[in-house]
Design a protein around this motif. Structure first.
Motif, PDB file in Angstrom:
ATOM      1  N   GLN A 101      -8.201   1.752  -0.829  1.00 21.89           N
ATOM      2  CA  GLN A 101      -7.285   2.884  -0.752  1.00 21.89           C
ATOM      3  C   GLN A 101      -7.383   3.705  -2.039  1.00 21.89           C
ATOM      4  O   GLN A 101      -7.231   3.186  -3.138  1.00 21.89           O
ATOM      5  CB  GLN A 101      -5.857   2.376  -0.553  1.00 21.89           C
ATOM      6  CG  GLN A 101      -4.827   3.457  -0.324  1.00 21.89           C
ATOM      7  CD  GLN A 101      -3.424   2.879  -0.249  1.00 21.89           C
ATOM      8  OE1 GLN A 101      -3.113   1.882  -0.902  1.00 21.89           O
ATOM      9  NE2 GLN A 101      -2.579   3.487   0.560  1.00 21.89           N
ATOM     10  N   LYS A 102      -7.639   5.002  -1.888  1.00 19.67           N
ATOM     11  CA  LYS A 102      -7.743   5.898  -3.042  1.00 19.67           C
ATOM     12  C   LYS A 102      -6.997   7.183  -2.715  1.00 19.67           C
ATOM     13  O   LYS A 102      -7.540   8.080  -2.067  1.00 19.67           O
ATOM     14  CB  LYS A 102      -9.208   6.186  -3.372  1.00 19.67           C
ATOM     15  CG  LYS A 102     -10.000   4.957  -3.823  1.00 19.67           C
ATOM     16  CD  LYS A 102     -11.450   5.289  -4.106  1.00 19.67           C
ATOM     17  CE  LYS A 102     -12.236   4.048  -4.519  1.00 19.67           C
ATOM     18  NZ  LYS A 102     -13.677   4.347  -4.761  1.00 19.67           N
ATOM     19  N   MET A 103      -5.753   7.258  -3.159  1.00 23.68           N
ATOM     20  CA  MET A 103      -4.952   8.447  -2.914  1.00 23.68           C
ATOM     21  C   MET A 103      -5.410   9.585  -3.820  1.00 23.68           C
ATOM     22  O   MET A 103      -5.883   9.357  -4.932  1.00 23.68           O
ATOM     23  CB  MET A 103      -3.472   8.149  -3.148  1.00 23.68           C
ATOM     24  CG  MET A 103      -2.886   7.092  -2.227  1.00 23.68           C
ATOM     25  SD  MET A 103      -2.895   7.558  -0.488  1.00 23.68           S
ATOM     26  CE  MET A 103      -1.597   8.804  -0.450  1.00 23.68           C
TER      27      MET A 103
ATOM     28  N   ARG B 248       4.847  12.316  -2.181  1.00 24.46           N
ATOM     29  CA  ARG B 248       4.235  12.424  -0.855  1.00 24.46           C
ATOM     30  C   ARG B 248       5.111  11.689   0.154  1.00 24.46           C
ATOM     31  O   ARG B 248       5.526  10.549  -0.088  1.00 24.46           O
ATOM     32  CB  ARG B 248       2.833  11.811  -0.861  1.00 24.46           C
ATOM     33  CG  ARG B 248       1.864  12.572  -1.752  1.00 24.46           C
ATOM     34  CD  ARG B 248       0.460  11.999  -1.693  1.00 24.46           C
ATOM     35  NE  ARG B 248      -0.464  12.910  -2.322  1.00 24.46           N
ATOM     36  CZ  ARG B 248      -1.200  12.639  -3.403  1.00 24.46           C
ATOM     37  NH1 ARG B 248      -1.107  11.445  -3.988  1.00 24.46           N
ATOM     38  NH2 ARG B 248      -2.010  13.542  -3.909  1.00 24.46           N
TER      39      ARG B 248
ATOM     40  N   GLY C 258       1.307   8.898  -6.860  1.00 20.78           N
ATOM     41  CA  GLY C 258       0.618   9.443  -5.693  1.00 20.78           C
ATOM     42  C   GLY C 258       0.855   8.676  -4.417  1.00 20.78           C
ATOM     43  O   GLY C 258       0.147   8.898  -3.426  1.00 20.78           O
ATOM     44  N   ILE C 259       1.845   7.788  -4.395  1.00 17.78           N
ATOM     45  CA  ILE C 259       2.077   6.920  -3.240  1.00 17.78           C
ATOM     46  C   ILE C 259       2.920   7.639  -2.193  1.00 17.78           C
ATOM     47  O   ILE C 259       3.921   8.278  -2.504  1.00 17.78           O
ATOM     48  CB  ILE C 259       2.773   5.622  -3.674  1.00 17.78           C
ATOM     49  CG1 ILE C 259       1.899   4.866  -4.694  1.00 17.78           C
ATOM     50  CG2 ILE C 259       3.090   4.739  -2.474  1.00 17.78           C
ATOM     51  CD1 ILE C 259       0.533   4.467  -4.169  1.00 17.78           C
ATOM     52  N   ARG C 260       2.520   7.496  -0.939  1.00 13.59           N
ATOM     53  CA  ARG C 260       3.242   8.129   0.166  1.00 13.59           C
ATOM     54  C   ARG C 260       4.297   7.173   0.721  1.00 13.59           C
ATOM     55  O   ARG C 260       4.044   5.972   0.869  1.00 13.59           O
ATOM     56  CB  ARG C 260       2.264   8.539   1.275  1.00 13.59           C
ATOM     57  CG  ARG C 260       2.881   9.470   2.330  1.00 13.59           C
ATOM     58  CD  ARG C 260       1.827   9.925   3.345  1.00 13.59           C
ATOM     59  NE  ARG C 260       0.715  10.633   2.742  1.00 13.59           N
ATOM     60  CZ  ARG C 260       0.719  11.925   2.426  1.00 13.59           C
ATOM     61  NH1 ARG C 260       1.807  12.649   2.640  1.00 13.59           N
ATOM     62  NH2 ARG C 260      -0.341  12.485   1.887  1.00 13.59           N
TER      63      ARG C 260
ATOM     64  N   TRP D 286      -3.434   8.208   4.100  1.00 13.47           N
ATOM     65  CA  TRP D 286      -3.281   6.923   3.415  1.00 13.47           C
ATOM     66  C   TRP D 286      -4.427   6.617   2.462  1.00 13.47           C
ATOM     67  O   TRP D 286      -4.600   5.473   2.033  1.00 13.47           O
ATOM     68  CB  TRP D 286      -3.090   5.798   4.443  1.00 13.47           C
ATOM     69  CG  TRP D 286      -1.952   6.094   5.358  1.00 13.47           C
ATOM     70  CD1 TRP D 286      -2.004   6.418   6.681  1.00 13.47           C
ATOM     71  CD2 TRP D 286      -0.557   6.163   5.010  1.00 13.47           C
ATOM     72  NE1 TRP D 286      -0.748   6.687   7.169  1.00 13.47           N
ATOM     73  CE2 TRP D 286       0.162   6.532   6.166  1.00 13.47           C
ATOM     74  CE3 TRP D 286       0.142   5.944   3.823  1.00 13.47           C
ATOM     75  CZ2 TRP D 286       1.544   6.687   6.177  1.00 13.47           C
ATOM     76  CZ3 TRP D 286       1.522   6.098   3.827  1.00 13.47           C
ATOM     77  CH2 TRP D 286       2.207   6.463   4.998  1.00 13.47           C
ATOM     78  N   GLY D 287      -5.206   7.634   2.101  1.00 16.34           N
ATOM     79  CA  GLY D 287      -6.227   7.466   1.082  1.00 16.34           C
ATOM     80  C   GLY D 287      -7.432   6.666   1.509  1.00 16.34           C
ATOM     81  O   GLY D 287      -8.079   6.008   0.688  1.00 16.34           O
TER      82      GLY D 287
ATOM     83  N   THR E  46       0.813  -1.217   0.000  1.00 16.60           N
ATOM     84  CA  THR E  46       0.000   0.000   0.000  1.00 16.60           C
ATOM     85  C   THR E  46       0.844   1.263   0.000  1.00 16.60           C
ATOM     86  O   THR E  46       0.337   2.350  -0.306  1.00 16.60           O
ATOM     87  CB  THR E  46      -0.908   0.030   1.243  1.00 16.60           C
ATOM     88  OG1 THR E  46      -0.095  -0.113   2.419  1.00 16.60           O
ATOM     89  CG2 THR E  46      -1.920  -1.093   1.201  1.00 16.60           C
ATOM     90  N   SER E  47       2.132   1.136   0.323  1.00 20.22           N
ATOM     91  CA  SER E  47       2.976   2.293   0.593  1.00 20.22           C
ATOM     92  C   SER E  47       4.388   1.761   0.820  1.00 20.22           C
ATOM     93  O   SER E  47       4.634   0.551   0.718  1.00 20.22           O
ATOM     94  CB  SER E  47       2.467   3.028   1.841  1.00 20.22           C
ATOM     95  OG  SER E  47       1.971   2.104   2.811  1.00 20.22           O
TER      96      SER E  47
END
Length: 489
Positions: free
Chosen positions: A450-452, A233, A176-178, A368-369, A144-145
């Motif tokens: 999850q939707k960033m 991010r 768009g991933i943190r 985290w979206g 997820t990240s």
């Protein structure tokens, strides 16, 4: 009106903006209604919440469940049980397991282990020199990240080089991933630690001396520059010092997409406690002088620090209690005690219950979206709800913790305010203060929801991947023509 699965009646629903008297109707794991009790449908099960506050479940973006690789420290079953009993309904697990979560195979091992989870979860995959080439593959297979250990910690994973870190940010910015960053300067810390070992320093305070505030200042500054250049991010983990807060404030004012967490240990403990508890309090970053405590509270209040996490980092007792500080493993359990500790501070007037919901649920959900699906008690959201009794008093005891690591710095600490019931997607995972063991395995990955937000990458044309091929109009690197010269005699 159709019958729903569950109605919670008579509680007080808390958001960052208000506390309202309301009942909550839940069906098939989702909240379907929030409002006056007379407007609620009938439920197959109905629960009275008179005198209780209903909070959106806490989202802990920083836990180490040690699974796979270290089952004597923690497993997904025991770690997530601790989360459930602490009012935490979603966790994000760190990659310094064994093997480290830096390959698709290792990620799949962790996802299989997480099938035992009581609570929902995200997986931070490893960002390092060896993983930059397959970040997209890790995302495709369930990460997820990401987590970059710029400062060394348990597992001794090498810090990514600056070149790899920047290239990874270039790749992740358009997606768009943190990325979570452990922001300490590894080079300074390694040298200072080695110097103290050579000098014979093995006392508990030597750990702090090896990791002075400048390590955090430099690393946070570096991460901000890389984030600002690429548009990536970033998330600063376990903020421990007051000294780099101005860097974060200025970065946020410039529009850098940076979020920051701190932990109860940095808000409530200091070097006086290190003198008392010794190696038990060895963790990274270290517990610092008392002058840092209040500025971190102030930073939470003004939004410089966004959220509360725990850095839940369990170890076996004999791995913590050693005379030589360098032989003590770093970290201690915290996912089960965070809520009681923070609610106690709310009861002392240090913050409001609405502030706490913002720090524990809303801010991490947005980072985290997940916001709208999680982090809020509203129709359409997952029924991740914690019912807390703000008047209940007790004494924290490490012997009563669900975690395998029965060793806590909070042992014997008086608290006021407890989570009594925890629901994850409408199912009780803790009820009347006791784990619901039949809920083992109920937790799911948040990857599917999850939707960033839309990414805003910068300097894309200068990204490493885009400069590997010469442009069509690039001049050929031909040798210049030079007239022949007759050698002088």
């Amino acid at each position: 009106m159709p019958i729903v699965d569950l109605v919670i009646r008579g509680g007080k629903v808390v958001s960052p903006d208000a506390i309202i008297d309301a009942s909550v109707a839940i069906h098939e794991g989702q909240i379907v209604a929030v409002g006056h009790d007379d407007l609620m449908p009938s439920g197959r099960e109905e629960v009275r919440a008179d005198g209780l506050h209903l909070l959106p479940g806490a989202i802990d973006s920083h836990v180490h469940f040690r699974d796979p690789g270290y089952p004597h420290k923690e497993t997904w079953a025991t770690g997530s049980a601790a989360a459930a009993c602490g009012g935490v309904t979603t966790v994000f697990d760190m990659p310094n397991t064994k093997p480290a979560t830096g390959t698709v195979e290792a990620l799949q091992m962790k996802l299989r282990a997480a099938e035992a989870s009581y609570v929902d979860f995200g997986i931070h995959a490893l960002l390092g020199d060896d993983t930059v080439g397959h970040l997209e593959d890790l995302l495709e297979h369930g990460a997820t990240s990401f987590k970059a250990f710029v400062g060394n910690t348990f597992g001794n994973l090498p810090a990514p080089s600056d070149g790899a870190l920047l290239e990874a940010f270039e790749i992740l910015a358009p997606l768009g991933i943190r990325t979570v960053v452990h922001a300490e300067n590894s080079s300074i810390m390694a040298r200072r630690q080695q110097r103290m070992i050579e000098a014979g320093r093995i006392d508990a305070q030597a750990h702090l001396a090896a990791r002075p505030e400048v390590c955090e200042i430099e690393a946070v500054s570096r991460i901000i520059h890389f984030s600002e250049w690429t548009g990536a991010r970033v998330h600063i983990a376990h903020k421990s010092s007051a000294d780099a807060l101005w860097l974060v404030r200025e970065a946020k004012a410039r529009g850098v997409d940076i979020t920051v967490e701190t932990c109860p240990q940095y808000l409530l403990l200091n070097t006086d406690d290190v003198l008392r508890l010794g190696g038990l309090l060895r963790l990274n970053p270290p517990i610092r002088d008392a002058r840092h405590n209040q500025p971190l509270w102030d930073a939470l209040m003004d939004g410089t620090v966004d959220m509360i996490a725990t850095d839940h980092a369990p170890h076996a007792i004999d791995e913590k209690l050693k005379e030589n500080i360098w032989e003590c493993d770093c970290g201690f359990p915290g996912v089960e005690t965070q809520m009681a500790l923070m609610l106690s501070e709310v009861n002392k007037g240090r913050a409001s219950l609405m502030d706490y919901v913002r720090w524990s649920s809303v801010a991490p959900a947005k980072a985290w979206g997940l916001y709208g699906t999680k982090g809020v008690i509203a129709p359409g959201a997952h029924a991740d709800i914690v019912m807390v009794d703000m008047n209940r008093r007790g004494i924290l005891s490490h012997g009563k913790l669900q975690t395998i690591a029965k060793l806590s710095p909070w042992n014997g600490r008086a608290v006021m305010g407890y989570p009594l019931h925890t629901l994850v997607r409408g199912r009780f995972v803790m009820r009347d203060g006791a784990l619901v063991e039949a809920a083992r395995g109920w937790g799911k990955s948040i990857k599917g929801v999850q939707k960033m937000p839309t990414p805003k990458p910068l300097h894309v044309e200068l990204a490493t991947r885009n400069i590997l091929k010469a442009p069509d109009n690039a001049p050929q690197n031909a040798l210049p023509q030079v007239d022949a010269v007759t050698p002088a005699h």
